[in-house]
Design a protein around this motif. Structure first.
Motif, PDB file in Angstrom:
ATOM      1  N   MET A 104      22.773 -16.633  12.846  1.00 37.85           N
ATOM      2  CA  MET A 104      22.393 -15.499  12.018  1.00 37.85           C
ATOM      3  C   MET A 104      21.824 -15.929  10.674  1.00 37.85           C
ATOM      4  SD  MET A 104      25.755 -13.256  12.837  1.00 37.85           S
ATOM      5  CE  MET A 104      25.399 -11.860  11.812  1.00 37.85           C
ATOM      6  N   MET A 105      21.879 -17.226  10.396  1.00 33.98           N
ATOM      7  CA  MET A 105      21.452 -17.708   9.079  1.00 33.98           C
ATOM      8  C   MET A 105      20.170 -18.520   9.203  1.00 33.98           C
ATOM      9  SD  MET A 105      23.710 -16.628   7.005  1.00 33.98           S
ATOM     10  CE  MET A 105      25.241 -15.733   7.258  1.00 33.98           C
ATOM     11  N   GLU A 106      19.213 -18.183   8.347  1.00 30.43           N
ATOM     12  CA  GLU A 106      18.010 -19.004   8.289  1.00 30.43           C
ATOM     13  C   GLU A 106      18.266 -20.175   7.352  1.00 30.43           C
ATOM     14  OE1 GLU A 106      15.313 -16.056   6.988  1.00 30.43           O
ATOM     15  OE2 GLU A 106      15.704 -14.913   8.810  1.00 30.43           O
ATOM     16  N   ALA A 107      17.299 -21.108   7.365  1.00 34.30           N
ATOM     17  CA  ALA A 107      17.479 -22.343   6.590  1.00 34.30           C
ATOM     18  C   ALA A 107      17.918 -22.056   5.160  1.00 34.30           C
ATOM     19  CB  ALA A 107      16.195 -23.153   6.590  1.00 34.30           C
ATOM     20  N   LYS A 108      17.191 -21.132   4.514  1.00 29.72           N
ATOM     21  CA  LYS A 108      17.495 -20.855   3.117  1.00 29.72           C
ATOM     22  C   LYS A 108      18.926 -20.365   2.948  1.00 29.72           C
ATOM     23  CE  LYS A 108      14.166 -19.415  -0.322  1.00 29.72           C
ATOM     24  NZ  LYS A 108      13.007 -18.512  -0.389  1.00 29.72           N
ATOM     25  N   GLN A 109      19.318 -19.518   3.891  1.00 24.00           N
ATOM     26  CA  GLN A 109      20.653 -18.923   3.772  1.00 24.00           C
ATOM     27  C   GLN A 109      21.752 -19.961   3.941  1.00 24.00           C
ATOM     28  OE1 GLN A 109      19.539 -15.839   6.596  1.00 24.00           O
ATOM     29  NE2 GLN A 109      20.634 -14.372   5.303  1.00 24.00           N
ATOM     30  N   TRP A 110      21.605 -20.789   4.997  1.00 22.39           N
ATOM     31  CA  TRP A 110      22.696 -21.751   5.185  1.00 22.39           C
ATOM     32  C   TRP A 110      22.745 -22.801   4.101  1.00 22.39           C
ATOM     33  CZ3 TRP A 110      21.380 -26.750   5.781  1.00 22.39           C
ATOM     34  CH2 TRP A 110      20.260 -27.122   6.532  1.00 22.39           C
ATOM     35  N   GLN A 111      21.583 -23.136   3.534  1.00 24.30           N
ATOM     36  CA  GLN A 111      21.608 -24.070   2.409  1.00 24.30           C
ATOM     37  C   GLN A 111      22.405 -23.488   1.251  1.00 24.30           C
ATOM     38  OE1 GLN A 111      17.438 -24.667   1.921  1.00 24.30           O
ATOM     39  NE2 GLN A 111      17.334 -26.129   3.611  1.00 24.30           N
ATOM     40  N   LYS A 112      22.165 -22.189   1.028  1.00 27.98           N
ATOM     41  CA  LYS A 112      22.879 -21.521  -0.061  1.00 27.98           C
ATOM     42  C   LYS A 112      24.382 -21.520   0.224  1.00 27.98           C
ATOM     43  CE  LYS A 112      23.057 -17.097  -2.314  1.00 27.98           C
ATOM     44  NZ  LYS A 112      22.760 -15.708  -1.998  1.00 27.98           N
ATOM     45  N   ILE A 113      24.711 -21.252   1.492  1.00 25.35           N
ATOM     46  CA  ILE A 113      26.128 -21.235   1.852  1.00 25.35           C
ATOM     47  C   ILE A 113      26.782 -22.579   1.562  1.00 25.35           C
ATOM     48  CG2 ILE A 113      27.736 -21.125   3.806  1.00 25.35           C
ATOM     49  CD1 ILE A 113      25.922 -18.987   5.003  1.00 25.35           C
ATOM     50  N   LEU A 114      26.126 -23.646   1.990  1.00 26.52           N
ATOM     51  CA  LEU A 114      26.714 -24.979   1.768  1.00 26.52           C
ATOM     52  C   LEU A 114      26.892 -25.255   0.282  1.00 26.52           C
ATOM     53  CD1 LEU A 114      25.039 -27.291   4.436  1.00 26.52           C
ATOM     54  CD2 LEU A 114      27.247 -26.146   4.500  1.00 26.52           C
ATOM     55  N   LEU A 115      25.885 -24.844  -0.522  1.00 22.28           N
ATOM     56  CA  LEU A 115      25.985 -25.079  -1.959  1.00 22.28           C
ATOM     57  C   LEU A 115      27.165 -24.319  -2.567  1.00 22.28           C
ATOM     58  CD1 LEU A 115      22.356 -25.197  -3.384  1.00 22.28           C
ATOM     59  CD2 LEU A 115      24.128 -26.956  -3.422  1.00 22.28           C
ATOM     60  N   ILE A 116      27.283 -23.055  -2.161  1.00 23.55           N
ATOM     61  CA  ILE A 116      28.387 -22.255  -2.714  1.00 23.55           C
ATOM     62  C   ILE A 116      29.727 -22.830  -2.270  1.00 23.55           C
ATOM     63  CG2 ILE A 116      29.458 -19.970  -2.744  1.00 23.55           C
ATOM     64  CD1 ILE A 116      26.672 -18.789  -2.593  1.00 23.55           C
ATOM     65  N   GLN A 117      29.765 -23.308  -1.024  1.00 21.78           N
ATOM     66  CA  GLN A 117      31.012 -23.939  -0.558  1.00 21.78           C
ATOM     67  C   GLN A 117      31.365 -25.143  -1.418  1.00 21.78           C
ATOM     68  OE1 GLN A 117      30.119 -24.554   3.632  1.00 21.78           O
ATOM     69  NE2 GLN A 117      31.748 -23.114   4.146  1.00 21.78           N
ATOM     70  N   LEU A 118      30.349 -25.959  -1.714  1.00 18.40           N
ATOM     71  CA  LEU A 118      30.567 -27.126  -2.557  1.00 18.40           C
ATOM     72  C   LEU A 118      31.090 -26.692  -3.926  1.00 18.40           C
ATOM     73  CD1 LEU A 118      30.219 -30.177  -2.430  1.00 18.40           C
ATOM     74  CD2 LEU A 118      28.007 -29.902  -3.533  1.00 18.40           C
ATOM     75  N   PHE A 119      30.480 -25.625  -4.429  1.00 20.57           N
ATOM     76  CA  PHE A 119      30.908 -25.080  -5.722  1.00 20.57           C
ATOM     77  C   PHE A 119      32.395 -24.713  -5.680  1.00 20.57           C
ATOM     78  CE2 PHE A 119      31.784 -21.011  -7.841  1.00 20.57           C
ATOM     79  CZ  PHE A 119      31.647 -21.398  -9.173  1.00 20.57           C
ATOM     80  N   TRP A 120      32.801 -24.030  -4.611  1.00 20.76           N
ATOM     81  CA  TRP A 120      34.207 -23.628  -4.502  1.00 20.76           C
ATOM     82  C   TRP A 120      35.137 -24.835  -4.396  1.00 20.76           C
ATOM     83  CZ3 TRP A 120      36.406 -19.619  -6.178  1.00 20.76           C
ATOM     84  CH2 TRP A 120      35.774 -18.370  -6.151  1.00 20.76           C
ATOM     85  N   VAL A 121      34.686 -25.834  -3.656  1.00 20.25           N
ATOM     86  CA  VAL A 121      35.509 -27.042  -3.532  1.00 20.25           C
ATOM     87  C   VAL A 121      35.776 -27.622  -4.916  1.00 20.25           C
ATOM     88  CG1 VAL A 121      35.542 -29.436  -2.719  1.00 20.25           C
ATOM     89  CG2 VAL A 121      34.797 -27.616  -1.194  1.00 20.25           C
ATOM     90  N   LEU A 122      34.697 -27.709  -5.734  1.00 22.14           N
ATOM     91  CA  LEU A 122      34.859 -28.282  -7.070  1.00 22.14           C
ATOM     92  C   LEU A 122      35.752 -27.410  -7.947  1.00 22.14           C
ATOM     93  CD1 LEU A 122      31.281 -29.665  -7.795  1.00 22.14           C
ATOM     94  CD2 LEU A 122      33.371 -30.919  -7.268  1.00 22.14           C
ATOM     95  N   VAL A 123      35.495 -26.109  -7.929  1.00 22.13           N
ATOM     96  CA  VAL A 123      36.294 -25.198  -8.754  1.00 22.13           C
ATOM     97  C   VAL A 123      37.774 -25.318  -8.394  1.00 22.13           C
ATOM     98  CG1 VAL A 123      36.868 -22.774  -9.152  1.00 22.13           C
ATOM     99  CG2 VAL A 123      34.495 -23.523  -9.227  1.00 22.13           C
TER     100      VAL A 123
END
Ligand SMILES: Nc1ncnc2c1ncn2[C@@H]1O[C@H](COP(=O)(O)OP(=O)(O)O)[C@@H](O)[C@H]1O
Ligand SMILES: [Mg+2]
Lengths: 337, 312
Positions: free
Chosen positions: B272-291
């Motif tokens: 259900m996710m296009e390239a742009k979307q999943w890239q964003k998801i991974l980035l936000i996940q990384l953000f949460w990991v750091l936070v």
């Protein structure tokens, strides 16, 4: 420079005071009343490398609290501790690499796994070299006679087997310091003996520094060179075991077995403490009664079949110190040194 | 008059805030710095060869530990299977009653099956275990080992979870895929799904760990744990796919870490996710990991001096 230094260490615990009555209970919801209790109070001592120290004191004296600070599990309220040049709670992981700990009342073994697997895990955890690891497992397995239960899940082991396993686990990585907090609690004489011999052997072989808390004075007698005694968190006494034992040297026991007795021995400085048919035990103060007088009186009054002279054990000296102040609750030390 | 009063109050408030900010800034900056340097120390620790080996052995140990409880596995398998089956029946009824755009039955079934597997991997008793070990004083044992408490619990839990997924999850998945003739996405999508799932697991375990740490402070962690579990259940999409939610609730979920734990990775699997979307998801996940990492460090710094180990 000492290996372990404990310098004016105090540790406080806040405990929540349970109020009486509903109204008071409700007010404490808003404002909590804490009672501050000093478990360890301005304690200082030093230990050199390779020493075998018995750390004793009545229940609640602050022994375990001290061990927890030495091992870096908790921080003191004030004061400093250094073990092998490290402040334990600031470098907890680094410190952990150099120490072995056995808590008699809690197990660090995995209940579901056999010892062999736990050994493997600990080898990785401490990054012990393969050769050292093999050598140590072999040595411990032999000395502690663990071969029969190495591959049984830990939950099937007896208390004595478990405690031996705990000891082996704590020592696999050749720690420089070994902390034993009541390691012999609840064990039978044979296992106790095995453990004592093992600790001594270990100290001889590897120069491991040992700090041992126990309530069994035979542990101290057989393992330790030095006694540190605390109560209410303060140091009461710090001396060699030999010196400590000489404290009780002004009295000894005579156990007299006889076939016939005119009347019980009655002298100043002699006290009948146990009376069985055909066997009396007397406590003798050797400053008041000379051995000569004692023996001649005994031969006058009894038809002796056997006589045994005994020196007091550490156990008894300790009991005497714990209870010597009249009016103090038993098991508590007097405050004056 | 009223206006003046209000102004006055606002001004006082402002001064107070400024004061608070200034006095705390120093400390806060220090803590953050410390947390970051600790992080530097931490990364080589996990990547270190010896460490990796230890965590691998730890995982194997936990894995083996589970094997001893074979019967558990059987009953769990039956239970999980029933769970999936019931869910699918419900979804079918809902779809029959009037579908949702872009969602068909096959997607629903895939979602349920994958969610069950993901749930198996996400399962975590970390908070509970910490609380329990704190209560009994067993936590002392964890502190005398030269290990990071956090990673030790992570990998132990992961070992257990992998066991369940390998022996139970894959079996259920295989049967489901055959039974309902589900399709498997291309290897690229599977890879992205796996990466995002790993992040998800780290996020959830970190939350659990942080909540577990609170017990040192509050002495009892039952309620925080219950709240966190409820939030997870509601906002992660593990039971109910978030596409059933109204838009406002969906965007609310985007602000919480929970949907990045389950829903988003599964959506990636479903394509259900296009390239742009999943890239964003991974980035936000990384953000949460750091936070979460920083949060957990801050909590740790705060509680360290007040840690008490109960029992003698
Ligand atoms: N976590 C804790 N909270 C409150 N009081 C504690 C705690 N741990 C120990 N204490 C108190 O500190 C004192 C010393 O305890 P401890 O060191 O365990 O004694 P012991 O010498 O028997 O090992 C006791 O009076 C105990 O009640
Ligand atoms: Mg104790």
């Amino acid at each position: 420079m000492s290996y372990i230094t404990v310098d004016h260490v105090t540790r406080e615990f806040k405990s929540f005071k349970r109020p009486k009555g509903l109204k008071n209970a409700l007010t404490t919801l808003l404002k909590r009343n804490y009672e501050v209790k000093k478990a360890v109070d301005d304690l200082s001592f030093t230990v050199d490398k390779g020493e075998l120290v018995g750390y004793i004191g009545p229940n609640g004296a602050g022994k375990s609290t001290t061990i927890k600070m030495l091992t870096g599990i908790i921080t003191p309220t004030c004061g400093t501790i250094k073990t092998g040049g490290i402040i334990p709670w600031e470098n907890r992981k680094e410190n952990a690499r150099h120490i072995g700990v056995v808590f008699g009342q809690r197990s660090q073994l995995n209940w579901d796994l056999p010892m062999e697997d736990t050994f493997e895990l600990y080898r990785r955890m401490y990054r012990t070299e393969e050769i050292k690891f093999r050598k140590n497992t072999e040595m411990f397995t032999e000395l502690l006679e663990m071969q029969p239960f190495l591959n049984k899940p830990v939950r099937q082991l007896s208390l004595g087997q478990k405690m031996r396993a705990e000891l082996a686990i704590a020592l696999l990585h050749d720690p420089e310091i070994l902390y034993l907090d009541e390691p012999t609690i609840g064990l039978d004489v044979v296992v106790k003996d095995k453990i004592r011999k093992f600790v001594r052997e270990l100290n001889r072989e590897k120069k491991t520094t040992v700090i041992l808390t126990t309530h069994d004075m035979a542990d101290i007698e057989e393992i330790c060179d030095r006694i540190i005694m605390i109560d209410h968190g303060t140091l009461m006494l710090d001396q060699s075991v030999a010196l400590f034992k000489s404290q009780g040297a002004d009295q000894y026991y005579a156990e007299v077995s006889f076939r016939y007795c005119k009347e019980p021995l009655f002298l100043d400085g002699v006290e009948l403490i146990k009376e069985l048919p055909f066997c009396h035990t007397y406590r003798i103060n050797h400053r008041l009664v000379s051995v000569n007088v004692l023996l001649s009186r005994i031969s006058e009054l009894f038809e002796v079949t056997d006589i045994t002279i005994k020196k007091p054990e550490i156990d008894e000296i300790v009991r005497k110190i714990y209870t010597s102040q009249p009016g103090e609750t038993s098991g508590q030390l007097l405050y004056t040194k | 008059m009223n206006k003046n009063r209000l102004k006055q109050i606002l001004q006082t408030g402002n001064t107070m805030l400024q004061y608070l900010f200034l006095s705390y800034r120093e400390k806060f900056v220090q803590n953050i710095k410390k947390a970051v340097t600790d992080y530097d120390k931490m990364v080589p620790d996990i990547l270190n060869k010896g460490r990796k080996e230890m965590y691998w052995v730890l995982m194997k140990c936990c894995f083996r530990q589970q094997i001893q409880y074979k019967w558990n596995l059987l009953f769990q398998m039956i239970g999980d299977w029933l769970g999936i089956y019931i869910k699918i029946c419900i979804w079918q009824a809902i779809l029959n009653a009037g579908g949702i755009k872009n969602i068909n039955f096959e997607m629903m079934v895939s979602y349920s099956v994958i969610a069950a597997m993901v749930n198996g991997l996400l399962y975590s008793r970390i908070a509970e275990e910490l609380a329990d070990r704190f209560r009994t004083g067993m936590i002392a044992i964890d502190f005398i080992r030269p290990i990071s408490l956090k990673w030790y619990y992570f990998f132990g839990q992961l070992g257990e979870n992998l066991y369940h997924v390998l022996f139970e999850g894959f079996f259920i998945a295989a049967v489901s895929f055959l039974l309902w003739k589900l399709s498997v996405p291309g290897p690229e999508t599977v890879l992205i799904f796996l990466i995002s799932l790993c992040f998800g697991i780290i996020i959830l375990f970190s939350i659990q760990y942080a909540i577990g740490l609170l017990v040192f402070w509050m002495k009892d962690g039952t309620y925080t744990r219950m709240i966190a579990d409820a939030l997870f259940l509601l906002f992660s999409g593990i039971d109910i796919p978030l596409w059933f939610y109204p838009d406002w609730l969906k965007s609310f979920c985007d602000f919480l870490p929970f949907s990045y734990v389950a829903y988003k990775p599964i959506a990636i699997w479903l394509g259900m996710m296009e390239a742009k979307q999943w890239q964003k998801i991974l980035l936000i996940q990384l953000f949460w990991v750091l936070v979460l990492f920083i949060v957990e460090r801050l909590i740790w710094k705060r509680i360290q001096s007040s840690i008490e180990i109960q029992g003698g």
